[in-house]
Scaffold this motif. Sequence first.
Motif, PDB file in Angstrom:
ATOM      1  N   ASP A  26       9.207 -20.858  -1.739  1.00  0.00           N
ATOM      2  CA  ASP A  26       9.370 -20.592  -3.163  1.00  0.00           C
ATOM      3  C   ASP A  26       8.052 -20.197  -3.844  1.00  0.00           C
ATOM      4  OD1 ASP A  26       8.468 -23.210  -2.703  1.00  0.00           O
ATOM      5  OD2 ASP A  26       9.153 -23.863  -4.684  1.00  0.00           O
ATOM      6  N   GLN A  27       6.952 -20.248  -3.134  1.00  0.00           N
ATOM      7  CA  GLN A  27       5.633 -19.890  -3.672  1.00  0.00           C
ATOM      8  C   GLN A  27       5.271 -18.467  -3.213  1.00  0.00           C
ATOM      9  OE1 GLN A  27       3.922 -22.012  -5.759  1.00  0.00           O
ATOM     10  NE2 GLN A  27       5.744 -23.286  -5.583  1.00  0.00           N
ATOM     11  N   THR A  28       5.874 -17.487  -3.846  1.00  0.00           N
ATOM     12  CA  THR A  28       5.702 -16.110  -3.377  1.00  0.00           C
ATOM     13  C   THR A  28       4.622 -15.347  -4.134  1.00  0.00           C
ATOM     14  OG1 THR A  28       7.374 -15.223  -4.880  1.00  0.00           O
ATOM     15  CG2 THR A  28       8.131 -15.957  -2.712  1.00  0.00           C
ATOM     16  N   ALA A  29       4.131 -14.338  -3.480  1.00  0.00           N
ATOM     17  CA  ALA A  29       3.274 -13.324  -4.078  1.00  0.00           C
ATOM     18  C   ALA A  29       3.871 -11.995  -3.626  1.00  0.00           C
ATOM     19  CB  ALA A  29       1.839 -13.452  -3.598  1.00  0.00           C
ATOM     20  N   GLU A  30       3.785 -10.990  -4.461  1.00  0.00           N
ATOM     21  CA  GLU A  30       4.353  -9.694  -4.105  1.00  0.00           C
ATOM     22  C   GLU A  30       3.232  -8.715  -3.768  1.00  0.00           C
ATOM     23  OE1 GLU A  30       7.503  -6.350  -5.689  1.00  0.00           O
ATOM     24  OE2 GLU A  30       7.090  -8.090  -6.933  1.00  0.00           O
ATOM     25  N   ALA A  31       3.370  -8.089  -2.606  1.00  0.00           N
ATOM     26  CA  ALA A  31       2.399  -7.074  -2.198  1.00  0.00           C
ATOM     27  C   ALA A  31       2.595  -5.838  -3.065  1.00  0.00           C
ATOM     28  CB  ALA A  31       2.590  -6.728  -0.727  1.00  0.00           C
ATOM     29  N   GLY A  32       1.488  -5.156  -3.321  1.00  0.00           N
ATOM     30  CA  GLY A  32       1.535  -3.946  -4.122  1.00  0.00           C
ATOM     31  C   GLY A  32       1.451  -2.706  -3.255  1.00  0.00           C
ATOM     32  N   LYS A  33       0.331  -2.042  -3.332  1.00  0.00           N
ATOM     33  CA  LYS A  33       0.137  -0.789  -2.612  1.00  0.00           C
ATOM     34  C   LYS A  33      -0.901  -0.955  -1.508  1.00  0.00           C
ATOM     35  CE  LYS A  33       1.195   2.089  -6.558  1.00  0.00           C
ATOM     36  NZ  LYS A  33       0.853   3.265  -7.319  1.00  0.00           N
ATOM     37  N   VAL A  34      -0.994   0.060  -0.670  1.00  0.00           N
ATOM     38  CA  VAL A  34      -2.039   0.096   0.349  1.00  0.00           C
ATOM     39  C   VAL A  34      -3.374   0.104  -0.384  1.00  0.00           C
ATOM     40  CG1 VAL A  34      -3.025   1.458   2.231  1.00  0.00           C
ATOM     41  CG2 VAL A  34      -0.545   1.304   1.980  1.00  0.00           C
ATOM     42  N   ALA A  35      -4.291  -0.779   0.014  1.00  0.00           N
ATOM     43  CA  ALA A  35      -5.508  -1.014  -0.757  1.00  0.00           C
ATOM     44  C   ALA A  35      -6.749  -0.306  -0.232  1.00  0.00           C
ATOM     45  CB  ALA A  35      -5.789  -2.513  -0.820  1.00  0.00           C
ATOM     46  N   ALA A  36      -6.638   0.405   0.878  1.00  0.00           N
ATOM     47  CA  ALA A  36      -7.826   1.055   1.434  1.00  0.00           C
ATOM     48  C   ALA A  36      -7.442   2.382   2.075  1.00  0.00           C
ATOM     49  CB  ALA A  36      -8.484   0.152   2.476  1.00  0.00           C
ATOM     50  N   ASP A  37      -8.331   3.325   2.005  1.00  0.00           N
ATOM     51  CA  ASP A  37      -8.125   4.615   2.665  1.00  0.00           C
ATOM     52  C   ASP A  37      -8.482   4.509   4.143  1.00  0.00           C
ATOM     53  OD1 ASP A  37      -7.403   5.895   0.283  1.00  0.00           O
ATOM     54  OD2 ASP A  37      -9.500   6.282  -0.226  1.00  0.00           O
ATOM     55  N   GLY A  38      -7.944   5.405   4.932  1.00  0.00           N
ATOM     56  CA  GLY A  38      -8.320   5.482   6.341  1.00  0.00           C
ATOM     57  C   GLY A  38      -7.565   4.548   7.254  1.00  0.00           C
ATOM     58  N   LEU A  39      -6.551   3.838   6.740  1.00  0.00           N
ATOM     59  CA  LEU A  39      -5.819   2.888   7.570  1.00  0.00           C
ATOM     60  C   LEU A  39      -4.818   3.573   8.500  1.00  0.00           C
ATOM     61  CD1 LEU A  39      -5.160   0.045   4.995  1.00  0.00           C
ATOM     62  CD2 LEU A  39      -6.936   0.176   6.732  1.00  0.00           C
ATOM     63  N   ASP A  40      -4.675   4.887   8.367  1.00  0.00           N
ATOM     64  CA  ASP A  40      -3.760   5.612   9.244  1.00  0.00           C
ATOM     65  C   ASP A  40      -4.426   6.023  10.561  1.00  0.00           C
ATOM     66  OD1 ASP A  40      -5.379   7.314   7.772  1.00  0.00           O
ATOM     67  OD2 ASP A  40      -3.898   8.917   7.691  1.00  0.00           O
ATOM     68  N   ASP A  41      -5.640   5.567  10.790  1.00  0.00           N
ATOM     69  CA  ASP A  41      -6.350   5.826  12.046  1.00  0.00           C
ATOM     70  C   ASP A  41      -5.626   5.096  13.176  1.00  0.00           C
ATOM     71  OD1 ASP A  41      -8.123   5.678  14.247  1.00  0.00           O
ATOM     72  OD2 ASP A  41      -9.866   5.803  12.933  1.00  0.00           O
ATOM     73  N   SER A  42      -5.185   5.805  14.199  1.00  0.00           N
ATOM     74  CA  SER A  42      -4.401   5.205  15.286  1.00  0.00           C
ATOM     75  C   SER A  42      -5.177   4.150  16.081  1.00  0.00           C
ATOM     76  CB  SER A  42      -3.885   6.289  16.226  1.00  0.00           C
ATOM     77  OG  SER A  42      -4.969   6.957  16.841  1.00  0.00           O
ATOM     78  N   ARG A  43      -6.497   4.095  15.918  1.00  0.00           N
ATOM     79  CA  ARG A  43      -7.291   3.075  16.612  1.00  0.00           C
ATOM     80  C   ARG A  43      -7.282   1.744  15.877  1.00  0.00           C
ATOM     81  NH1 ARG A  43     -12.703   6.131  16.452  1.00  0.00           N
ATOM     82  NH2 ARG A  43     -11.765   6.546  14.445  1.00  0.00           N
ATOM     83  N   LEU A  44      -6.761   1.722  14.667  1.00  0.00           N
ATOM     84  CA  LEU A  44      -6.727   0.496  13.863  1.00  0.00           C
ATOM     85  C   LEU A  44      -5.382  -0.193  14.001  1.00  0.00           C
ATOM     86  CD1 LEU A  44      -8.360   1.804  10.565  1.00  0.00           C
ATOM     87  CD2 LEU A  44      -9.468   0.598  12.440  1.00  0.00           C
ATOM     88  N   LEU A  47      -3.592  -3.836   8.257  1.00  0.00           N
ATOM     89  CA  LEU A  47      -3.101  -3.281   7.005  1.00  0.00           C
ATOM     90  C   LEU A  47      -3.683  -4.100   5.857  1.00  0.00           C
ATOM     91  CD1 LEU A  47      -1.131  -1.326   5.583  1.00  0.00           C
ATOM     92  CD2 LEU A  47       0.638  -3.054   5.895  1.00  0.00           C
ATOM     93  N   VAL A  48      -4.152  -3.432   4.815  1.00  0.00           N
ATOM     94  CA  VAL A  48      -4.709  -4.109   3.640  1.00  0.00           C
ATOM     95  C   VAL A  48      -3.878  -3.680   2.442  1.00  0.00           C
ATOM     96  CG1 VAL A  48      -6.747  -4.439   2.199  1.00  0.00           C
ATOM     97  CG2 VAL A  48      -7.018  -4.047   4.651  1.00  0.00           C
ATOM     98  N   LEU A  49      -3.311  -4.658   1.747  1.00  0.00           N
ATOM     99  CA  LEU A  49      -2.472  -4.390   0.582  1.00  0.00           C
ATOM    100  C   LEU A  49      -3.027  -5.094  -0.647  1.00  0.00           C
ATOM    101  CD1 LEU A  49       0.975  -5.091   2.289  1.00  0.00           C
ATOM    102  CD2 LEU A  49      -0.026  -2.852   1.837  1.00  0.00           C
ATOM    103  N   THR A  50      -2.741  -4.555  -1.818  1.00  0.00           N
ATOM    104  CA  THR A  50      -3.064  -5.230  -3.074  1.00  0.00           C
ATOM    105  C   THR A  50      -1.961  -6.244  -3.355  1.00  0.00           C
ATOM    106  OG1 THR A  50      -1.867  -3.603  -4.396  1.00  0.00           O
ATOM    107  CG2 THR A  50      -4.216  -3.178  -4.007  1.00  0.00           C
ATOM    108  N   LEU A  51      -2.195  -7.146  -4.291  1.00  0.00           N
ATOM    109  CA  LEU A  51      -1.168  -8.072  -4.756  1.00  0.00           C
ATOM    110  C   LEU A  51      -0.801  -7.701  -6.178  1.00  0.00           C
ATOM    111  CD1 LEU A  51      -2.423 -11.513  -3.423  1.00  0.00           C
ATOM    112  CD2 LEU A  51      -0.670 -10.034  -2.451  1.00  0.00           C
ATOM    113  N   ARG A  52       0.468  -7.817  -6.508  1.00  0.00           N
ATOM    114  CA  ARG A  52       0.950  -7.518  -7.861  1.00  0.00           C
ATOM    115  C   ARG A  52       0.968  -8.778  -8.700  1.00  0.00           C
ATOM    116  NH1 ARG A  52       6.264  -3.809  -6.820  1.00  0.00           N
ATOM    117  NH2 ARG A  52       5.150  -2.055  -5.929  1.00  0.00           N
TER     118      ARG A  52
END
Length: 63
Positions: A26-44, A47-52
Amino acid sequence: MDPEISIPSLDSAIRSWRLFPRTLPDQTAEAGKVAADGLDDSRLDWLVLTLRDIAKPLHATPL
């Protein structure tokens, strides 16, 4: 995730993503958007997300 969603498409693909401590659902937080560029690198493999709108203290520390 199946089907696979590219990181640049993630923000528009997910309607909501709620996070909570394993023992306190019952103690939730909601993720927002992707928080950093370059996370689509296949070597990574992370995932870093913002919180709403965090209205009350979290029972965990966002990193």
